[in-house]
Write an enzyme that holds these catalytic residues in place. Structure first.
Site, mmCIF file in Angstrom:
data_model
loop_
_atom_site.group_PDB
_atom_site.id
_atom_site.type_symbol
_atom_site.label_atom_id
_atom_site.label_comp_id
_atom_site.label_asym_id
_atom_site.label_seq_id
_atom_site.Cartn_x
_atom_site.Cartn_y
_atom_site.Cartn_z
ATOM 1 N N LYS A 188 0.855 -1.189 0.000
ATOM 2 C CA LYS A 188 0.000 0.000 0.000
ATOM 3 C C LYS A 188 0.886 1.232 0.000
ATOM 4 C CE LYS A 188 -4.485 1.088 0.524
ATOM 5 N NZ LYS A 188 -5.676 0.377 0.065
ATOM 6 N N GLY A 227 -20.350 7.235 4.810
ATOM 7 C CA GLY A 227 -19.479 7.681 3.712
ATOM 8 C C GLY A 227 -20.086 7.325 2.362
ATOM 9 N N VAL A 228 -20.481 8.383 1.618
ATOM 10 C CA VAL A 228 -21.063 8.143 0.298
ATOM 11 C C VAL A 228 -20.122 8.692 -0.775
ATOM 12 C CG1 VAL A 228 -23.472 7.808 0.880
ATOM 13 C CG2 VAL A 228 -22.578 10.151 0.756
ATOM 14 N N GLY A 229 -18.897 8.202 -0.743
ATOM 15 C CA GLY A 229 -17.901 8.562 -1.751
ATOM 16 C C GLY A 229 -17.997 7.597 -2.915
ATOM 17 N N VAL A 237 -17.254 4.366 -3.341
ATOM 18 C CA VAL A 237 -17.890 3.059 -3.097
ATOM 19 C C VAL A 237 -19.287 3.241 -2.504
ATOM 20 C CG1 VAL A 237 -17.710 0.858 -1.896
ATOM 21 C CG2 VAL A 237 -15.638 1.971 -2.721
HETATM 22 P P1 NAD Z 1 -13.826 8.046 -1.036
HETATM 23 O O1 NAD Z 1 -12.785 8.958 -0.539
HETATM 24 O O2 NAD Z 1 -14.323 8.191 -2.415
HETATM 25 O O3 NAD Z 1 -15.113 8.094 -0.063
HETATM 26 C C1 NAD Z 1 -15.035 8.118 1.316
HETATM 27 C C2 NAD Z 1 -16.142 9.028 1.803
HETATM 28 O O4 NAD Z 1 -16.209 8.967 3.231
HETATM 29 C C3 NAD Z 1 -15.914 10.501 1.431
HETATM 30 O O5 NAD Z 1 -17.091 11.021 0.837
HETATM 31 C C4 NAD Z 1 -15.621 11.164 2.784
HETATM 32 O O6 NAD Z 1 -16.048 12.504 2.845
HETATM 33 C C5 NAD Z 1 -16.420 10.282 3.720
HETATM 34 N N1 NAD Z 1 -16.022 10.339 5.118
HETATM 35 C C6 NAD Z 1 -14.780 10.462 5.646
HETATM 36 N N2 NAD Z 1 -14.858 10.472 6.988
HETATM 37 C C7 NAD Z 1 -16.166 10.339 7.305
HETATM 38 C C8 NAD Z 1 -16.886 10.264 8.518
HETATM 39 N N3 NAD Z 1 -16.282 10.326 9.709
HETATM 40 N N4 NAD Z 1 -18.234 10.114 8.479
HETATM 41 C C9 NAD Z 1 -18.879 10.050 7.292
HETATM 42 N N5 NAD Z 1 -18.237 10.123 6.104
HETATM 43 C C10 NAD Z 1 -16.908 10.260 6.108
HETATM 44 O O7 NAD Z 1 -13.259 6.564 -0.785
HETATM 45 P P2 NAD Z 1 -13.788 5.204 -1.416
HETATM 46 O O8 NAD Z 1 -12.945 4.861 -2.576
HETATM 47 O O9 NAD Z 1 -15.264 5.256 -1.568
HETATM 48 O O10 NAD Z 1 -13.381 4.176 -0.264
HETATM 49 C C11 NAD Z 1 -14.145 4.096 0.934
HETATM 50 C C12 NAD Z 1 -13.509 3.050 1.860
HETATM 51 O O11 NAD Z 1 -13.492 1.785 1.214
HETATM 52 C C13 NAD Z 1 -12.045 3.342 2.233
HETATM 53 O O12 NAD Z 1 -11.777 2.884 3.524
HETATM 54 C C14 NAD Z 1 -11.248 2.495 1.225
HETATM 55 O O13 NAD Z 1 -9.975 2.159 1.700
HETATM 56 C C15 NAD Z 1 -12.155 1.288 1.141
HETATM 57 N N6 NAD Z 1 -11.993 0.547 -0.102
HETATM 58 C C16 NAD Z 1 -12.184 1.181 -1.291
HETATM 59 C C17 NAD Z 1 -12.043 0.457 -2.472
HETATM 60 C C18 NAD Z 1 -12.291 1.095 -3.804
HETATM 61 O O14 NAD Z 1 -12.436 0.347 -4.792
HETATM 62 N N7 NAD Z 1 -12.381 2.395 -3.895
HETATM 63 C C19 NAD Z 1 -11.687 -0.896 -2.439
HETATM 64 C C20 NAD Z 1 -11.526 -1.513 -1.190
HETATM 65 C C21 NAD Z 1 -11.670 -0.763 -0.026
#
Ligand code: NAD
Length: 350
Positions: A80, A181-183, A185
């Protein structure tokens, strides 16, 4: 800052501390294991309170990748990268070129992709200086591109499996799910859950992401501080890690925790705390492997998106095996998963 004596240092093969004054890049690349293949895992761009926090994140996330790739049956070890975000050195092509050169210097021991804070476009810039990168723009029906929709698909199927195992219900119709978290994923997951008839409660600290979700889907918004304790059936953490602790677990109302975030448990003992409360925990690196499956098939080539989706069907199957073994052995699910991962790595290491 201790390294070899660090609580999360677990026989990591190597750690690179990277600095490029011209672009402002400061990064850590952690390679936990290459027993099963090149160490693969995304690159996180995040503002850490201290350098020590960044090191802890890199150590924990890279070990998680070893376990994730092993249990998913991929030809990848675990690694990572974390880029220490800094307002004085915002994201730029130069910054990702400098990061890409550091990846290139590792000669293929580490393969990067996007994680929190990084986009497909960032990886395209990394790709201008190194081939050891995946999660790039794709063409046609080939496997590849942004891994998050495939991560969300695996999480969705995992939630179905957990609901069936814990509640004995084979549908998500009317099941109440809180998504933290509605990013990338989280939003995709909400779409799938809504289509399946689930009732959604969401929170995000980013108002724009929250608004996008509210514009598209019927969701109830809850303050970030209250989300973990929402009165729901399923808690789906899709933000950051370290949220399941000795302080938060006693206050959870959900009977299932199943989401995408990496390192949801603050410590191994928190898995037992959940089990003691009869809360079914879907081990994070098992349920969230859809994205890395996509990354692997893109990197090695010759796979279609359809084939990736078929491979992701293995996620609920693996979870069911873990849930069943946890029931019969009375062990927490995280321990069952960790032991399975360690067995796979040990047999490859010989
Ligand atoms: P992202 O940054 O697109 O979304 C994360 C969201 O969480 C953001 O909108 C952020 O504002 C929000 N957030 C942060 N702190 C918060 C809190 N305390 N309360 C509410 N919301 C909060 O990230 P992502 O790519 O969607 O990934 C989300 C999680 O899934 C991460 O932990 C990442 O490591 C894990 N993950 C992602 C993938 C992938 O394919 N993107 C794969 C495996 C694991």
């Amino acid at each position: 800052m201790p390294v070899f004596d660090h609580a999360d240092f677990d026989q990591h093969e190597s750690l690179q501390f990277v600095q490029d004054p011209k672009s402002g890049l400061k990064a850590i690349i952690a390679i936990h294991s290459t027993a099963l293949g090149p160490a693969a895992g995304g690159c996180r761009h995040w503002q850490y309170a201290t350098d020590a926090d960044a090191l802890t994140d890199a150590l924990r996330l890279s070990r998680g990748m070893t376990y994730k790739n092993a249990v998913a049956g991929l030809e990848f070890g675990g690694g990572k990268a974390v880029i220490l975000a800094d307002d004085a050195a915002p994201k730029s092509p130069e910054l990702f070129h400098a990061f890409g050169r550091a990846v290139e210097d590792l000669g293929g021991k580490y393969i990067t992709a996007e994680d929190v804070g990084c986009s497909v476009e960032d990886m395209r810039q990394v790709n201008e200086v190194t081939g050891y990168v995946s999660g790039l723009p794709r063409s046609g029906g080939d496997a590849g591109g942004d891994p998050s929709p495939l991560t969300a698909l695996g999480v969705f199927l995992g939630i179905e499996a957990a609901v069936e195992s814990s509640l004995g219900i084979d549908s998500l119709q009317g099941i109440r799910v809180a998504v933290q978290g509605v990013g990338h994923v989280g939003l995709h997951l909400c779409r799938l859950l809504h289509e399946a008839g689930a009732i959604l409660t969401v929170s995000d600290v980013n108002r724009d992401n929250l608004q996008l979700t509210r514009d598209e889907l019927p969701v109830t918004e809850i303050a970030p501080a209250d989300l973990l304790y929402a009165d729901v059936d399923v808690l789906a953490p899709c933000a950051l890690g370290n949220i399941l602790t000795s302080q938060t677990i006693p206050k959870l109302k959900a009977s299932i925790v199943a989401g995408a975030a990496n390192n949801q448990l603050a410590t191994e003992a928190d898995g037992a705390r959940l089990a003691d409360r009869d809360i079914l925990y879907a081990p994070d690196y098992v349920i969230n492997a859809g994205g890395i499956i996509n990354v692997a098939r893109e990197y090695y080539g010759g796979s279609s998106e359809e084939q990736v989706r078929t491979e992701i069907d293995g996620i609920p199957e693996r979870l069911k095996l873990i849930f069943d073994e946890a029931k019969t052995s009375k062990q927490p699910t995280n321990i069952i998963a960790d032991e399975l991962a360690r067995r796979i790595v040990a047999s490859a290491a010989g």
